[in-house]
Design an enzyme around this catalytic site. Structure first.
Site, PDB file in Angstrom:
ATOM      1  N   THR A  50       0.866  -1.179   0.000  1.00 48.98           N
ATOM      2  CA  THR A  50       0.000   0.000   0.000  1.00 48.98           C
ATOM      3  C   THR A  50       0.899   1.225   0.000  1.00 48.98           C
ATOM      4  O   THR A  50       2.125   1.121  -0.090  1.00 48.98           O
ATOM      5  CB  THR A  50      -0.908   0.021   1.241  1.00 48.98           C
ATOM      6  OG1 THR A  50      -0.131   0.341   2.409  1.00 48.98           O
ATOM      7  CG2 THR A  50      -1.594  -1.331   1.444  1.00 48.98           C
ATOM      8  N   CYS A  51       0.294   2.401   0.136  1.00 47.11           N
ATOM      9  CA  CYS A  51       1.098   3.615   0.172  1.00 47.11           C
ATOM     10  C   CYS A  51       1.933   3.717   1.443  1.00 47.11           C
ATOM     11  O   CYS A  51       2.879   4.502   1.507  1.00 47.11           O
ATOM     12  CB  CYS A  51       0.197   4.849   0.043  1.00 47.11           C
ATOM     13  SG  CYS A  51      -1.108   4.912   1.276  1.00 47.11           S
ATOM     14  N   LEU A  52       1.613   2.907   2.450  1.00 43.99           N
ATOM     15  CA  LEU A  52       2.309   2.999   3.733  1.00 43.99           C
ATOM     16  C   LEU A  52       3.153   1.778   4.066  1.00 43.99           C
ATOM     17  O   LEU A  52       3.948   1.818   4.998  1.00 43.99           O
ATOM     18  CB  LEU A  52       1.299   3.215   4.869  1.00 43.99           C
ATOM     19  CG  LEU A  52       0.504   4.513   4.808  1.00 43.99           C
ATOM     20  CD1 LEU A  52      -0.520   4.547   5.929  1.00 43.99           C
ATOM     21  CD2 LEU A  52       1.417   5.721   4.888  1.00 43.99           C
ATOM     22  N   ARG A  53       2.988   0.697   3.317  1.00 43.61           N
ATOM     23  CA  ARG A  53       3.696  -0.534   3.660  1.00 43.61           C
ATOM     24  C   ARG A  53       4.007  -1.345   2.405  1.00 43.61           C
ATOM     25  O   ARG A  53       3.275  -1.262   1.409  1.00 43.61           O
ATOM     26  CB  ARG A  53       2.862  -1.374   4.629  1.00 43.61           C
ATOM     27  CG  ARG A  53       1.592  -1.942   4.015  1.00 43.61           C
ATOM     28  CD  ARG A  53       0.745  -2.705   5.032  1.00 43.61           C
ATOM     29  NE  ARG A  53       0.102  -1.785   5.958  1.00 43.61           N
ATOM     30  CZ  ARG A  53       0.389  -1.702   7.240  1.00 43.61           C
ATOM     31  NH1 ARG A  53       1.292  -2.500   7.772  1.00 43.61           N
ATOM     32  NH2 ARG A  53      -0.223  -0.836   8.011  1.00 43.61           N
ATOM     33  N   GLN A 106      -9.931   0.588   4.668  1.00 41.60           N
ATOM     34  CA  GLN A 106      -9.228   0.382   3.404  1.00 41.60           C
ATOM     35  C   GLN A 106      -8.245  -0.784   3.465  1.00 41.60           C
ATOM     36  O   GLN A 106      -8.103  -1.533   2.500  1.00 41.60           O
ATOM     37  CB  GLN A 106      -8.502   1.662   2.999  1.00 41.60           C
ATOM     38  CG  GLN A 106      -8.010   1.648   1.557  1.00 41.60           C
ATOM     39  CD  GLN A 106      -7.448   2.974   1.126  1.00 41.60           C
ATOM     40  OE1 GLN A 106      -6.856   3.710   1.913  1.00 41.60           O
ATOM     41  NE2 GLN A 106      -7.622   3.314  -0.132  1.00 41.60           N
ATOM     42  N   GLN A 110      -7.674  -3.939   0.923  1.00 42.53           N
ATOM     43  CA  GLN A 110      -6.348  -4.163   0.323  1.00 42.53           C
ATOM     44  C   GLN A 110      -5.842  -5.572   0.607  1.00 42.53           C
ATOM     45  O   GLN A 110      -5.183  -6.198  -0.229  1.00 42.53           O
ATOM     46  CB  GLN A 110      -5.367  -3.117   0.845  1.00 42.53           C
ATOM     47  CG  GLN A 110      -5.662  -1.714   0.329  1.00 42.53           C
ATOM     48  CD  GLN A 110      -4.952  -0.622   1.107  1.00 42.53           C
ATOM     49  OE1 GLN A 110      -4.621  -0.791   2.289  1.00 42.53           O
ATOM     50  NE2 GLN A 110      -4.713   0.508   0.462  1.00 42.53           N
ATOM     51  N   GLY A 179      -4.222   8.941 -13.099  1.00 51.83           N
ATOM     52  CA  GLY A 179      -4.384   7.601 -12.558  1.00 51.83           C
ATOM     53  C   GLY A 179      -5.837   7.354 -12.210  1.00 51.83           C
ATOM     54  O   GLY A 179      -6.523   8.258 -11.712  1.00 51.83           O
ATOM     55  N   GLY A 181      -6.928   4.385 -10.434  1.00 52.75           N
ATOM     56  CA  GLY A 181      -6.990   3.246  -9.523  1.00 52.75           C
ATOM     57  C   GLY A 181      -8.047   3.437  -8.443  1.00 52.75           C
ATOM     58  O   GLY A 181      -8.840   4.382  -8.468  1.00 52.75           O
TER      59      GLY A 181
END
Length: 333
Positions: A50-53, A106, A110, A179, A181
């Protein structure tokens, strides 16, 4: 221990900042996982990025050690958890313990997408499938019982608040999304609810953007025209999966008007928009870390709920142990 060969390895926003996470991604960890699977050192993996991991949940070959695995990833900030600790961590991830906004929805979506992708691409194993199914089941149960999502905020909701802080009147703004997504679509839904009427979308796959044209009543342009569209817009939101800048200073800066204010929001990892664009006096450029840094509220209440319902995690680990015990007794391990 029935899941002693279950391991999670990766990086998160807790240990590495945005630039450091970008550097890890550029080293192509997925290629390393593919190589290890081909060599039989790991039997399967699930990539939860993800954007954080960026996390890989692995089913190790019993002859492959944790030490040898770590040697493949000589990078700062790497963590590794195994066996019971790894299962406990995954369960906490799906419940929202490890999210910036505790309990947000979210990460559950994910996680579902990650295991579905692994199954479609045949990188998972039956053991990984069971563990992930139990994690997803727990994530739903945890939110239902705790009601933690009642006041929780998703990334798109936080992003909208950030946008509105900079541009309260969205109706009269020309908005460009780079984008298409899940995150971009979620933001578009919120923008429309807030009265935005002039939205343009573009994507590297033009056909994919066209599929969304009527859904969001948006104008669609080709990806080659992204610079011109950026110059003509007031708000530019970028969230692509490109491995490099898609808006470069040398291309954008000469074309920007000096008579209007621009707001750029870069939600991509790696980043889509070069820093030099934000150095102009009439340009505000923010990235993902800026978004997270401005919106923390109700944290104390969420932490209380996490602590109150944490017992559900141990209950689910017990259920998982029972499943593996049954499986081994039946001789289908």
């Amino acid at each position: 221990m029935y899941f002693k060969n279950f391991v999670v390895l990766g990086i998160t926003h807790k240990d590495l900042d945005l630039e450091e996470r970008e550097e890890f991604i550029k080293n192509k960890p997925i290629s390393i996982m593919e190589k290890l699977k081909e060599e039989g050192k790991i039997l399967g993996y699930v990539n939860l990025s993800t954007c954080l991991r960026v996390e890989f949940y692995l089913h190790l070959n019993r002859d492959y050690s944790y030490e040898d695995l770590l040697k493949e990833f000589p990078y700062r900030g790497i963590f590794l958890k195994a066996s019971h600790e790894a299962v406990n961590y995954l369960f906490k991830v799906t419940c929202g313990f490890e999210s910036v906004i505790k309990g947000e929805d979210q990460i559950l979506a994910q996680t579902k997408k990650a295991i579905n992708t692994a199954m479609e691409e045949h990188t998972s194993t039956s053991n990984l499938n069971v563990i992930f199914n139990k994690a997803i089941e727990l994530g739903k149960k945890f939110r239902n019982k705790s009601q933690i999502c009642h006041n929780a905020l998703s990334l798109e909701a936080i992003s909208l608040k950030f946008i509105k802080n900079q541009a309260p009147d969205l109706k009269n703004k020309r908005i460009l999304l780079l984008g298409v997504g899940d995150l971009s679509q979620a933001i578009m839904n919120l923008l429309i609810k807030e009265g935005a009427e002039n939205i343009t979308i573009t994507n590297r796959s033009y056909h994919r953007a066209l599929e969304l044209k009527d859904i969001y009543h948006a104008e669609v342009i080709t990806f080659d025209n992204k610079v011109e569209a950026s110059v003509e817009s007031d708000i530019i939101i970028s969230a692509t999966s490109a491995p490099h800048y898609i808006l470069k200073g040398e291309e954008v800066i000469p074309k920007l008007s000096r008579d209007k204010e621009y707001f750029f929001l870069d939600l991509a990892v790696p980043r889509d928009i070069e820093d030099s664009i934000g150095e102009l006096d009439n340009v505000a450029l923010y990235n993902l870390d800026d978004v997270w840094n401005i919106y923390y509220e109700n944290l104390e209440n969420r932490e209380t709920l996490l602590n109150k319902y944490e017992y559900l995690i141990e209950e689910q680990i017990t259920n998982l142990n029972k499943w593996f015990q049954f499986k081994y007794k039946k001789g289908i391990a």
